[in-house]
Write an enzyme that holds these catalytic residues in place. Structure first.
Site, PDB file in Angstrom:
ATOM      1  CE1 TYR A 180      38.528  40.104  39.281  1.00 59.69           C
ATOM      2  CE2 TYR A 180      38.282  42.379  40.018  1.00 59.69           C
ATOM      3  CZ  TYR A 180      38.865  41.130  40.158  1.00 59.69           C
ATOM      4  OH  TYR A 180      39.767  40.908  41.176  1.00 59.69           O
ATOM      5  CB  SER A 235      38.141  42.554  43.995  1.00 58.34           C
ATOM      6  OG  SER A 235      38.670  43.776  43.483  1.00 58.34           O
TER       7      SER A 235
HETATM    8  P1  NAP Z   1      47.398  36.055  39.311  1.00 60.39           P
HETATM    9  O1  NAP Z   1      48.747  36.499  39.775  1.00 60.39           O
HETATM   10  O2  NAP Z   1      46.982  36.298  37.903  1.00 60.39           O
HETATM   11  O3  NAP Z   1      47.250  34.492  39.662  1.00 60.39           O
HETATM   12  C1  NAP Z   1      46.056  33.849  39.332  1.00 60.39           C
HETATM   13  C2  NAP Z   1      46.094  32.426  39.850  1.00 60.39           C
HETATM   14  O4  NAP Z   1      44.827  31.807  39.542  1.00 60.39           O
HETATM   15  C3  NAP Z   1      47.154  31.583  39.174  1.00 60.39           C
HETATM   16  O5  NAP Z   1      47.627  30.653  40.124  1.00 60.39           O
HETATM   17  C4  NAP Z   1      46.379  30.891  38.057  1.00 60.39           C
HETATM   18  O6  NAP Z   1      46.935  29.638  37.646  1.00 60.39           O
HETATM   19  C5  NAP Z   1      45.045  30.671  38.735  1.00 60.39           C
HETATM   20  N1  NAP Z   1      43.930  30.531  37.803  1.00 60.39           N
HETATM   21  C6  NAP Z   1      43.458  31.444  36.918  1.00 60.39           C
HETATM   22  N2  NAP Z   1      42.437  30.938  36.224  1.00 60.39           N
HETATM   23  C7  NAP Z   1      42.266  29.669  36.656  1.00 60.39           C
HETATM   24  C8  NAP Z   1      41.383  28.620  36.312  1.00 60.39           C
HETATM   25  N3  NAP Z   1      40.460  28.750  35.354  1.00 60.39           N
HETATM   26  N4  NAP Z   1      41.519  27.446  36.963  1.00 60.39           N
HETATM   27  C9  NAP Z   1      42.453  27.289  37.910  1.00 60.39           C
HETATM   28  N5  NAP Z   1      43.314  28.246  38.286  1.00 60.39           N
HETATM   29  C10 NAP Z   1      43.223  29.411  37.654  1.00 60.39           C
HETATM   30  O7  NAP Z   1      46.250  36.718  40.204  1.00 60.39           O
HETATM   31  P2  NAP Z   1      46.252  37.410  41.664  1.00 60.39           P
HETATM   32  O8  NAP Z   1      46.398  38.857  41.467  1.00 60.39           O
HETATM   33  O9  NAP Z   1      47.133  36.681  42.594  1.00 60.39           O
HETATM   34  O10 NAP Z   1      44.718  37.168  42.044  1.00 60.39           O
HETATM   35  C11 NAP Z   1      44.274  36.221  42.981  1.00 60.39           C
HETATM   36  C12 NAP Z   1      42.896  36.595  43.421  1.00 60.39           C
HETATM   37  O11 NAP Z   1      42.933  37.901  43.996  1.00 60.39           O
HETATM   38  C13 NAP Z   1      41.884  36.656  42.274  1.00 60.39           C
HETATM   39  O12 NAP Z   1      40.641  36.114  42.698  1.00 60.39           O
HETATM   40  C14 NAP Z   1      41.763  38.152  42.007  1.00 60.39           C
HETATM   41  O13 NAP Z   1      40.517  38.473  41.447  1.00 60.39           O
HETATM   42  C15 NAP Z   1      41.919  38.701  43.406  1.00 60.39           C
HETATM   43  N6  NAP Z   1      42.322  40.101  43.452  1.00 60.39           N
HETATM   44  C16 NAP Z   1      43.516  40.507  42.944  1.00 60.39           C
HETATM   45  C17 NAP Z   1      43.843  41.866  42.994  1.00 60.39           C
HETATM   46  C18 NAP Z   1      45.129  42.396  42.438  1.00 60.39           C
HETATM   47  O14 NAP Z   1      45.289  43.633  42.333  1.00 60.39           O
HETATM   48  N7  NAP Z   1      46.101  41.569  42.107  1.00 60.39           N
HETATM   49  C19 NAP Z   1      42.943  42.779  43.560  1.00 60.39           C
HETATM   50  C20 NAP Z   1      41.743  42.326  44.073  1.00 60.39           C
HETATM   51  C21 NAP Z   1      41.449  40.983  44.007  1.00 60.39           C
HETATM   52  P3  NAP Z   1      48.087  29.547  36.489  1.00 60.39           P
HETATM   53  O15 NAP Z   1      49.347  30.043  37.156  1.00 60.39           O
HETATM   54  O16 NAP Z   1      48.190  28.104  36.144  1.00 60.39           O
HETATM   55  O17 NAP Z   1      47.666  30.416  35.371  1.00 60.39           O
END
Ligand code: NAP
Length: 250
Positions: free
Chosen positions: A158, A144
């Site tokens: 985080y 991130s």
């Molecule tokens: P999201 O929409 O909240 O999706 C999170 C995913 O991770 C879901 O598939 C969830 O499964 C799974 N997950 C969460 N906790 C878990 C656990 N303990 N064990 C197994 N699976 C788990 O998040 P996202 O925004 O796509 O984020 C994906 C990655 O991108 C993360 O590493 C996040 O830190 C990074 N990121 C995101 C952003 C942003 O702005 N969105 C920015 C920078 C970095 P369930 O569906 O079963 O809950």
């Protein structure tokens, strides 16, 4: 030639789901993990299958080593090979200052965002390293821009959990470069997914988008494009790189 296999943690929603669908479209077979949202995971698997991929979703809490090993056992049994790992599963928490952090909060954050990425990478190296009889491959860590910015008064924990993943990316890339494995990271900025609501800020992208040089949030698909490129031969001379996907928000 056989389709290559990618394991994407947290592939049921957001960036992981977009990566799974794009990978399937580009000719990969796909194994995704999820924690709670079975229906969402099944929908991603269906989309991948409609694109001609072999696809499977496995419930596995990334906070538990035994469940990560269960996920890899499913990979070995159902697919029998691994060509790429995307360490994507990640969580935020509610906005707090460091002075408010509980031990419970810190442990959850680092277990899921950092330790799981290490354990998943370990299992991938054991299977992909040419020094261990494997055929090489790629690891893509989803970090991130918080790791650059520090996320003050939001979630410094985080940001630090992703900073550790960045350092792992650099070190592991050099450690296994001669074993046919490339290791890179993407550092997304403000991306429109459910993660913000999970941290109690459903309007976060809309609120902060005017501060982004491109003046908008990004989409999960825009991050997936970079991840799938880093998985594939098009990036064959790229390793140890941390790539911002953030509309100029640096
Ligand atoms: P999201 O929409 O909240 O999706 C999170 C995913 O991770 C879901 O598939 C969830 O499964 C799974 N997950 C969460 N906790 C878990 C656990 N303990 N064990 C197994 N699976 C788990 O998040 P996202 O925004 O796509 O984020 C994906 C990655 O991108 C993360 O590493 C996040 O830190 C990074 N990121 C995101 C952003 C942003 O702005 N969105 C920015 C920078 C970095 P369930 O569906 O079963 O809950």
């Amino acid at each position: 030639m056989d389709r290559k296999v990618v394991l994407i943690t947290g592939g049921s929603r957001g960036i992981g789901a977009a990566t799974a669908v794009l990978a399937a479209r580009k000719g990969w077979n796909v194994l995704i993990s999820y924690q709670h949202q079975r229906a969402a995971a099944d929908a991603v698997v269906n989309q991948c299958q409609q694109l001609g991929a072999q696809a499977l979703a496995v419930q596995a809490d990334m906070a538990e080593e035994a469940q990560i090993l269960k996920l890899y056992a499913a990979l070995d049994q159902q697919f029998g090979r691994l060509d790429a790992l995307v360490n994507n599963a990640g969580v935020v928490d509610t906005a707090q200052t460091l002075a408010e952090f509980s031990m419970q909060r810190l442990e959850r954050m680092f277990r899921i965002n950092t330790i799981a990425a290490f354990v998943c990478a370990r299992e991938a190296v054991l299977r992909m390293s040419t020094a261990r009889g494997g055929h090489g491959g790629a690891i893509v860590n989803v970090s991130s821009i918080a790791a650059r910015l520090g996320a003050p008064r939001q979630y410094v924990d985080y940001a630090a959990s992703k900073g550790a993943v960045d350092v792992m990316t650099l070190g592991l890339a050099k450690e296994v470069a001669a074993e046919g494995i490339r290791v890179n990271a993407v550092r997304p900025g403000l991306i429109e997914t459910d993660i913000h609501a999970s941290g109690g800020q459903p309007d976060r992208v809309q609120r902060l988008a005017p501060n982004v040089p491109m003046q908008r949030g990004g989409t999960a698909e825009e991050v997936a494009d970079a991840i799938v490129w880093l998985m594939s031969d098009g990036s064959r001379y790229t390793t140890g790189s941390l790539i911002e996907i953030s509309g100029g928000n640096l």
